[in-house]
Design a protein around this motif. Structure first.
Motif, PDB file in Angstrom:
ATOM      1  N   GLU A 166       0.815  -1.216   0.000  1.00  0.00           N
ATOM      2  CA  GLU A 166       0.000   0.000   0.000  1.00  0.00           C
ATOM      3  C   GLU A 166       0.852   1.272   0.000  1.00  0.00           C
ATOM      4  O   GLU A 166       0.509   2.282   0.593  1.00  0.00           O
ATOM      5  CB  GLU A 166      -0.988  -0.014   1.179  1.00  0.00           C
ATOM      6  N   ARG A 167       1.977   1.177  -0.665  1.00  0.00           N
ATOM      7  CA  ARG A 167       2.857   2.328  -0.870  1.00  0.00           C
ATOM      8  C   ARG A 167       3.394   2.249  -2.302  1.00  0.00           C
ATOM      9  O   ARG A 167       3.642   1.170  -2.828  1.00  0.00           O
ATOM     10  CB  ARG A 167       4.029   2.319   0.122  1.00  0.00           C
ATOM     11  N   ARG A 168       3.574   3.423  -2.902  1.00  0.00           N
ATOM     12  CA  ARG A 168       4.071   3.487  -4.268  1.00  0.00           C
ATOM     13  C   ARG A 168       5.377   4.263  -4.271  1.00  0.00           C
ATOM     14  O   ARG A 168       5.393   5.494  -4.336  1.00  0.00           O
ATOM     15  CB  ARG A 168       3.044   4.180  -5.169  1.00  0.00           C
ATOM     16  N   PRO A 169       6.529   3.581  -4.176  1.00  0.00           N
ATOM     17  CA  PRO A 169       7.804   4.301  -4.158  1.00  0.00           C
ATOM     18  C   PRO A 169       7.965   5.184  -5.401  1.00  0.00           C
ATOM     19  O   PRO A 169       7.491   4.847  -6.487  1.00  0.00           O
ATOM     20  CB  PRO A 169       8.843   3.177  -4.144  1.00  0.00           C
ATOM     21  N   ARG A 170       8.638   6.299  -5.204  1.00  0.00           N
ATOM     22  CA  ARG A 170       8.827   7.264  -6.289  1.00  0.00           C
ATOM     23  C   ARG A 170       9.531   6.612  -7.475  1.00  0.00           C
ATOM     24  O   ARG A 170      10.467   5.842  -7.312  1.00  0.00           O
ATOM     25  CB  ARG A 170       9.623   8.464  -5.781  1.00  0.00           C
ATOM     26  N   ARG A 171       9.082   6.974  -8.672  1.00  0.00           N
ATOM     27  CA  ARG A 171       9.701   6.460  -9.883  1.00  0.00           C
ATOM     28  C   ARG A 171      11.160   6.902  -9.948  1.00  0.00           C
ATOM     29  O   ARG A 171      11.482   8.058  -9.687  1.00  0.00           O
ATOM     30  CB  ARG A 171       8.966   6.965 -11.117  1.00  0.00           C
ATOM     31  N   GLY A 172      12.012   5.968 -10.325  1.00  0.00           N
ATOM     32  CA  GLY A 172      13.422   6.270 -10.438  1.00  0.00           C
ATOM     33  C   GLY A 172      14.178   6.215  -9.131  1.00  0.00           C
ATOM     34  O   GLY A 172      15.398   6.367  -9.111  1.00  0.00           O
ATOM     35  N   SER A 173      13.473   5.955  -8.025  1.00  0.00           N
ATOM     36  CA  SER A 173      14.138   5.876  -6.728  1.00  0.00           C
ATOM     37  C   SER A 173      14.798   4.514  -6.561  1.00  0.00           C
ATOM     38  O   SER A 173      14.643   3.610  -7.388  1.00  0.00           O
ATOM     39  CB  SER A 173      13.123   6.087  -5.600  1.00  0.00           C
ATOM     40  N   ALA A 174      15.526   4.375  -5.447  1.00  0.00           N
ATOM     41  CA  ALA A 174      16.193   3.105  -5.165  1.00  0.00           C
ATOM     42  C   ALA A 174      15.204   1.969  -4.965  1.00  0.00           C
ATOM     43  O   ALA A 174      15.565   0.795  -5.078  1.00  0.00           O
ATOM     44  CB  ALA A 174      17.078   3.251  -3.927  1.00  0.00           C
TER      45      ALA A 174
END
Length: 364
Positions: A166-174
């Motif tokens: 239920e979390r969407r890590p930022r695009r291009g992040s680690a």
């Protein structure tokens, strides 16, 4: 005469194989036996490998769409660590779905509750790994973007299979290349706005939190959708409560939590409120100020944890919370069983549950 057990179980198998996932209570009523008896039958059939059992349902093992994720390799030992924030009823519902999937696969859970403090998850994960956790399912709190960004680096270095729930890590992040399962919150806002405009409402307010990834996703989605929607003539944002910001001690940088005043100022006749508890309190504030729901203002809550329990049951966008947890757990089990596979980022669509807090605009 009572039906023989073997015959009853054959009928259960036939029903489940023909219909797919079927509620135990429905089968009990159909076969004229108690739910307890039916549940025992399902458990025995599951032990024999003839069907699958879940929370209140029986599923066929021959249905590929319903086939459980492959179990973790035998002999690996160690539990799967699950980390969720404290006092978070929404994520606790996702936890129930995950728990069911792990139990069906015979995998033990080590649950860790993270206190409401920046960086609280990292020491819990390190402790779980030291205790032998072989996988990690985590829903970080991430009250602000800085905290979220700070967690990316160490989470990306976790040495066991990891699924972010239920979390969407930022695009291009680690964390972009880490398995993740979440709700499509843009679609949830879309459902709310389409429902309200379909009822004739043209001026809509979003009162939302600003202290979680979900809250920020809702605010961004509403801004985009309302600005582009041909039937939305005016819209506004407000905080849903004074403490609904990343730092409650900091002064709010936007509209105060005066929903009645905001409705009067904008001429809005509808509001989307996040989350449920804030929504119920704001509806009470509206009532106290003489604004009736839904006669004067239609209201949609976002979360649907307790929205139906208000004196006026609230129409609500309902994310598939338990299904999110199950999908995240099955993804982690798959990773444990199969190792190297393409990374998956899954989004599940919410639904709109229409109750008594929305109605057509008078004169529309």
């Amino acid at each position: 005469m009572r039906e023989p057990v073997d015959l009853r179980r054959q009928r259960i198998l036939a029903a489940v194989r023909s219909r797919g996932a079927t509620r135990v209570s429905d089968l009990a009523a159909e076969l004229a036996v108690s739910v307890v008896t039916l549940r025992r039958d399902v458990e025995e059939l599951a032990r024999e490998g003839k069907l699958r059992r879940g929370h209140g349902v029986a599923r066929p093992v021959t249905d590929e769409a319903e086939r459980p994720a492959p179990p973790a390799p035998a002999g690996d030992g160690g539990p799967v660590a699950v980390v969720v924030p404290e006092r978070h009823s929404y994520l606790y519902e996702t936890l129930h779905g995950a728990r069911a999937a792990f139990e069906e696969a015979g995998v033990r859970i080590a649950l860790h509750i993270a206190p409401a403090a920046p960086g609280a998850e990292q020491p819990l994960v390190e402790r779980a790994l030291a205790d032998g956790a072989r996988g990690l399912l985590i829903a970080p709190r991430w009250r602000d973007r800085a905290t979220e960004e700070a967690d990316y680096a160490w989470l990306a270095r976790v040495p066991v299979p990891l699924v972010v729930m239920e979390r969407r890590p930022r695009r291009g992040s680690a964390l972009h290349a880490v398995d993740a399962v979440c709700t499509d919150h843009w679609y949830g806002v879309h459902l709310a706005v389409e429902h309200l405009t379909g009822l004739g409402h043209r001026r809509i307010v979003l009162a939302a939190r600003d202290d979680s990834p979900t809250a920020r996703a809702l605010r961004a989605a509403f801004t985009e959708i309302a600005a582009d929607h041909p039937d939305v003539h005016e819209w506004a944002l407000a905080l849903s409560s004074p403490g609904a910001v990343p730092d409650p001690a900091a002064p709010a940088a936007e509209q105060p939590v005066d929903l009645p005043g905001l409705l009067r100022g904008t001429g809005a006749t509808a509001a989307v409120l996040h989350g449920d508890v804030d929504a119920l309190m704001l509806v009470q504030a509206l009532r106290d100020s003489g604004v009736r729901v839904p006669e004067d203002c239609s209201v949609i809550a976002y979360d649907d944890v307790v929205a139906a329990l208000g004196s006026t049951p609230l129409t609500a966008v309902s994310p598939p919370k338990a299904d999110i947890g199950r999908a995240a757990a099955e993804l982690l089990l798959r990773r444990l069983a199969r190792g190297a596979e393409p990374v998956r980022r899954l989004e599940l669509l919410p639904e709109l549950k229409v109750r008594g807090s929305t109605r057509p605009l008078r004169g529309a």
